[in-house]
Scaffold this active site. Structure first.
Site, PDB file in Angstrom:
ATOM      1  N   GLY A 359      28.367  35.838  -1.605  1.00  0.00           N
ATOM      2  CA  GLY A 359      28.458  35.196  -0.311  1.00  0.00           C
ATOM      3  C   GLY A 359      28.056  36.152   0.785  1.00  0.00           C
ATOM      4  O   GLY A 359      28.020  37.365   0.600  1.00  0.00           O
ATOM      5  N   GLY A 361      28.415  36.309   5.269  1.00  0.00           N
ATOM      6  CA  GLY A 361      28.842  35.583   6.462  1.00  0.00           C
ATOM      7  C   GLY A 361      28.796  36.491   7.651  1.00  0.00           C
ATOM      8  O   GLY A 361      28.145  37.538   7.614  1.00  0.00           O
ATOM      9  N   PHE A 363      30.713  38.576   8.821  1.00  0.00           N
ATOM     10  CA  PHE A 363      31.200  39.941   8.714  1.00  0.00           C
ATOM     11  C   PHE A 363      30.389  40.817   7.779  1.00  0.00           C
ATOM     12  O   PHE A 363      30.474  42.027   7.840  1.00  0.00           O
ATOM     13  CB  PHE A 363      32.653  39.936   8.246  1.00  0.00           C
ATOM     14  CG  PHE A 363      33.579  39.473   9.317  1.00  0.00           C
ATOM     15  CD1 PHE A 363      33.728  40.220  10.470  1.00  0.00           C
ATOM     16  CD2 PHE A 363      34.278  38.295   9.186  1.00  0.00           C
ATOM     17  CE1 PHE A 363      34.572  39.803  11.471  1.00  0.00           C
ATOM     18  CE2 PHE A 363      35.119  37.870  10.190  1.00  0.00           C
ATOM     19  CZ  PHE A 363      35.275  38.620  11.338  1.00  0.00           C
ATOM     20  N   GLY A 364      29.691  40.209   6.876  1.00  0.00           N
ATOM     21  CA  GLY A 364      28.912  41.025   5.956  1.00  0.00           C
ATOM     22  C   GLY A 364      28.770  40.343   4.613  1.00  0.00           C
ATOM     23  O   GLY A 364      29.061  39.161   4.472  1.00  0.00           O
ATOM     24  N   VAL A 366      29.404  39.746   0.459  1.00  0.00           N
ATOM     25  CA  VAL A 366      30.493  39.805  -0.513  1.00  0.00           C
ATOM     26  C   VAL A 366      29.904  39.880  -1.915  1.00  0.00           C
ATOM     27  O   VAL A 366      29.036  39.084  -2.271  1.00  0.00           O
ATOM     28  CB  VAL A 366      31.392  38.557  -0.412  1.00  0.00           C
ATOM     29  CG1 VAL A 366      32.622  38.729  -1.289  1.00  0.00           C
ATOM     30  CG2 VAL A 366      31.795  38.299   1.022  1.00  0.00           C
ATOM     31  N   ASP A 477      39.888  32.849  12.484  1.00  0.00           N
ATOM     32  CA  ASP A 477      38.627  32.286  12.015  1.00  0.00           C
ATOM     33  C   ASP A 477      38.860  31.300  10.870  1.00  0.00           C
ATOM     34  O   ASP A 477      38.332  31.467   9.773  1.00  0.00           O
ATOM     35  CB  ASP A 477      37.674  33.417  11.596  1.00  0.00           C
ATOM     36  CG  ASP A 477      36.220  32.963  11.582  1.00  0.00           C
ATOM     37  OD1 ASP A 477      35.951  31.844  12.063  1.00  0.00           O
ATOM     38  OD2 ASP A 477      35.364  33.713  11.074  1.00  0.00           O
TER      39      ASP A 477
END
Ligand code: NAG
Ligand code: NAG
Ligand code: NAG
Ligand code: NAG
Ligand code: NAG
Ligand code: NAG
Length: 676
Positions: A359, A361, A363-364, A366, A477
């Site tokens: 994944g 998103g 934030f960065g 995964v 969030d």
């Protein structure tokens, strides 16, 4: 002299024992040095291992294990009603799945049943459940060895021993350890250290004192008790009681073992024979064995080769150190167990290979992997991060987030810092994000009952963040892509607290609004401050998202395309609230539940913060223990009436508070009632 009725009791007890287990009895008790061929009554996932360990739980989550001696015991002298003394000692070991993250604990129990029916895992330790905790008709006495701090039960820390009577709020509790007489000091013991440790529990009938002691194995019994409580046994026990152990795992898990156990009515429990206790399967220190023998023999032969390879080795080492270099400061030592080495993370994700990417998103990225030692499947989140100051607060915040433990939160296991980079390590959740299941082309689509369950799961997780912990955690969030589903499709919130962490790293002078467009409460743009109420707003949008399988706003949508909230209101205005439900469900959904979720979604995403309910009430609405107030479309959609609606809701809560339902609203009052 005529035999006292008490002695007669022992005789009966003795006869039971003699028939039950031939090898393990003396005149008024029993002893197990290992449990091979024992006749303990096991339930839950408890089992006797091939080498004779009583294993109550394994690394499976949310499980429980019970083991009871089959013989009923009468703890009260029927002639005078006085409690009878007893003494028990056992050796246990707890191997937690992740270092320093216990899950959950072990207890010695005296209970009217041999299997504690209805009991729950996790913080309930397999002893009670949410409804019967504290009920005097439990007739339960337990000494808990608890490795998790549960605020709900006023636990003092995440490594404590407690005396419990009918209730998980302990009568008395203290940090695990013992008073060392020779050193005249208190020595703390870590319950989940994986080392074998001893416990002594003694009760004297005359003065009704229950004493608990513990010490490392093979240490002599400490003189000073660790913990005492006055307990009138005759108040609590029934004619026939059973003694045994209970254990549970939660969001984090551990292997709970009992190696040996002895019990005696009157007189001290027999001393265990340490030499015949079974060994614990995994012992870290043992892995160093063997090198001492090999080295002296092989050393002369290898000296030449050694020097040669040293040169090459040094060269490679420098390269390697650079590749795997981390930022590690002295003060971080105390957080040792939460640090996971970059090398391990690099290797397990195959060098952060795209094949392992699960994944990405805001934030960065995964990545998926498996930790080498514990074989735990993890998700590694790689965040670019430039923290100049406040690294210390930053790390302590990560560590404190990793102490948050709830079945509806994705467990944060640890972290690693590198130049310009932060890696957060989470439990891997088998079924991925809700977002993918909602918006992917999965056939059949996520059913209504699954959606409703996930909604309730997320609400419970968020309530825990807001109210269940020592400090309030604002998620900031909430959205479908931050909800993950485990192997059993339980919903779990991920990324909690991350937005705040992220803020730490940026310039503290500027308030950085973090969150996702479409889920952000309108007041955030004014105040720049995220609150529990702005979380409720995002949760409301999330509810609509799940029912309708529509994103709150489509990127690049033209201005006249209505957003999700407008569409829902529009449909309601046309007199068809349910017209907006995901067409893929093909009317296969519970109408009343869907209507509840839609209206609750609108109420939570109310533009006026004061009108939004608290998560405590949201959970009660969803569980049906509280009725959603009658809502009119005007009160939700028409901004001119927002103010009056807010007042109406407050009135509603005030009315409810003044009625007999009062305990529903306040934990404290409820707990006082249930554990007096
Ligand atoms: C734990 O034990 C249960 C019952 O024996 C078994 O079904 C389960 O697979 C075990 N879990 C692990 C992680 O070994
Ligand atoms: C709690 O346990 C009792 C038995 O002690 C059982 O009757 C009850 O149904 C259980 N409640 C829940 C919510 O599991
Ligand atoms: C305690 O448990 C008993 C038996 O299960 C039940 O009848 C009673 O209502 C419970 N008391 C409370 C205060 O919950
Ligand atoms: C682990 O092994 C070491 C060395 O063999 C031993 O001293 C220690 O007692 C063992 N620990 C346990 C828990 O058995
Ligand atoms: C708790 O145990 C300690 C240690 O034995 C003792 O000093 C203290 O008085 C006990 N507290 C209560 C409330 O029994
Ligand atoms: C202990 O409880 C029993 C039964 O309720 C009662 O008769 C007895 O007086 C109590 N003992 C003390 C010392 O309070």
């Amino acid at each position: 002299m005529a035999p006292k009725p008490q002695n007669f009791l022992f005789l009966i007890f003795f006869l039971h024992m003699a028939i039950g287990i031939a090898t393990t009895t003396n005149n008024n008790g029993f002893i197990f040095n290992g449990f091979t061929n024992s006749n303990l009554v096991l339930s839950g996932i408890a089992q006797i291992t091939s080498n004779g360990l009583l294993q109550l739980t394994n690394y499976s989550k949310e499980t429980l294990g019970h083991a009871f001696h089959p013989t009923p015991i009468n703890f009260v002298n029927p002639s005078n009603g006085h409690p009878i003394s007893f003494s028990t000692t056992f050796v246990f070991a707890i191997i937690s799945q992740y270092p320093d993250v216990g899950g959950h604990g072990l207890a010695f129990v005296i209970s009217p049943s041999k299997d504690l029916p209805g009991s729950m895992p996790s913080q309930h330790l397999g002893l009670v459940n949410t409804t019967d905790n504290g009920n005097v008709s439990n007739h339960l006495i337990a000494v808990e060895l608890d490795t998790v701090q549960t605020i709900e039960f006023f636990d003092i820390d995440h490594n404590h021993v407690g005396i419990d009577v009918n209730c998980l709020i302990s009568l008395n509790s203290t940090t695990a350890g013992y008073y060392d007489k020779d050193r005249s000091e208190f020595v703390t013991l870590i319950l989940a250290s994986g080392e074998a440790q001893m416990v002594w529990i003694d009760y004297t009938g005359e003065d009704m004192r229950l004493e608990v002691r513990m010490a490392p194995i093979k240490t002599k019994r400490p003189e000073t008790p660790l913990l005492t409580s006055l307990v009138n046994l005759s108040d609590i026990v029934l004619d026939e009681m059973f003694v045994g152990f209970s254990s549970s795992t939660g969001a984090a898990s551990g292997k709970h073992y009992v190696l040996g156990w002895s019990f005696s009515l009157q007189g001290n429990a027999q001393t265990l024979d340490f030499s015949s206790l079974p060994s614990i399967p995994y012992n870290k220190t043992q892995s160093n064995k063997g090198t001492s023998m090999v080295l002296p023999v092989v050393l002369p032969l290898t000296v030449g080769f050694f020097v040669f390879s040293l040169v090459i080795g040094l060269f490679l080492l420098v390269k390697r150190i650079k590749k795997f270099s981390e930022i590690k400061e002295d003060w971080e030592l105390e957080y040792g167990p939460h640090r996971i080495s970059y090398k391990d993370l690099f290797n397990t994700t195959k060098g952060f290979n795209d094949k392992n990417l699960i994944g990405s998103g805001g934030f960065g990225q995964v990545y998926k992997g498996t930790l080498p030692k514990s074989k735990v499947k993890v998700a590694v989140k790689k965040i670019s991060h430039h923290s100049k100051q406040g690294a210390r607060e930053f790390v302590s915040e990560i560590v404190s987030l990793s102490r948050l433990r709830h079945r509806n939160l994705v467990q944060l296991l640890g972290y690693c810092r590198r130049q310009g980079e932060l890696l957060l390590v989470y439990d891997y959740e088998e079924n991925g994000s809700l977002d993918k299941l909602l918006f992917g082309d999965q056939k059949p689509p996520l059913s209504w009952s699954e959606r409703f369950k996930v909604i309730k799961d997320v609400a419970t997780g968020l309530l825990y963040l807001h109210e269940g912990w020592e400090q309030v955690v604002v998620h900031r969030d909430i959205k479908a892509s931050n909800v993950l589903l485990d192997a059993n499709r339980n919903g779990k919130l991920s990324d909690f607290g991350l937005a705040r962490l992220y803020n730490h790293g940026t310039n503290p002078q500027t308030t950085h609004i973090v969150g996702t467009l479409g889920y952000l409460a309108p007041e955030i743009s004014r105040t720049g401050k995220a609150t529990t109420s702005s979380d409720v707003f995002s949760f409301g949008v999330f509810l609509l998202e799940v029912v309708c399988a529509k994103r709150p706003m489509e990127l690049n949508a033209s201005e006249d395309v209505p957003g999700l909230v407008e569409s829902v209101l529009e449909s309601w205005k046309k007199g068809n609230v349910l017209g907006i439900v995901d067409p893929n469900l093909e009317s296969l959904f519970d109408k009343a539940e869907a209507e509840l979720v839609i209206k609750l979604g609108l109420l939570c995403s109310h533009p006026e913060s004061a009108a939004r309910p608290r998560m405590r009430h949201v959970v009660q609405f969803l569980e049906g223990s509280m009725q959603l107030p009658e809502l009119s479309i005007d009160s939700l959609g028409n901004s001119a009436r927002i103010k009056s609606y807010g007042v109406a809701f407050d009135d509603f809560v005030a009315t409810a508070l003044s009625t007999s339902d009062i305990e529903v609203f306040s934990d404290e009052i409820y707990l006082k009632d249930s554990c007096s």
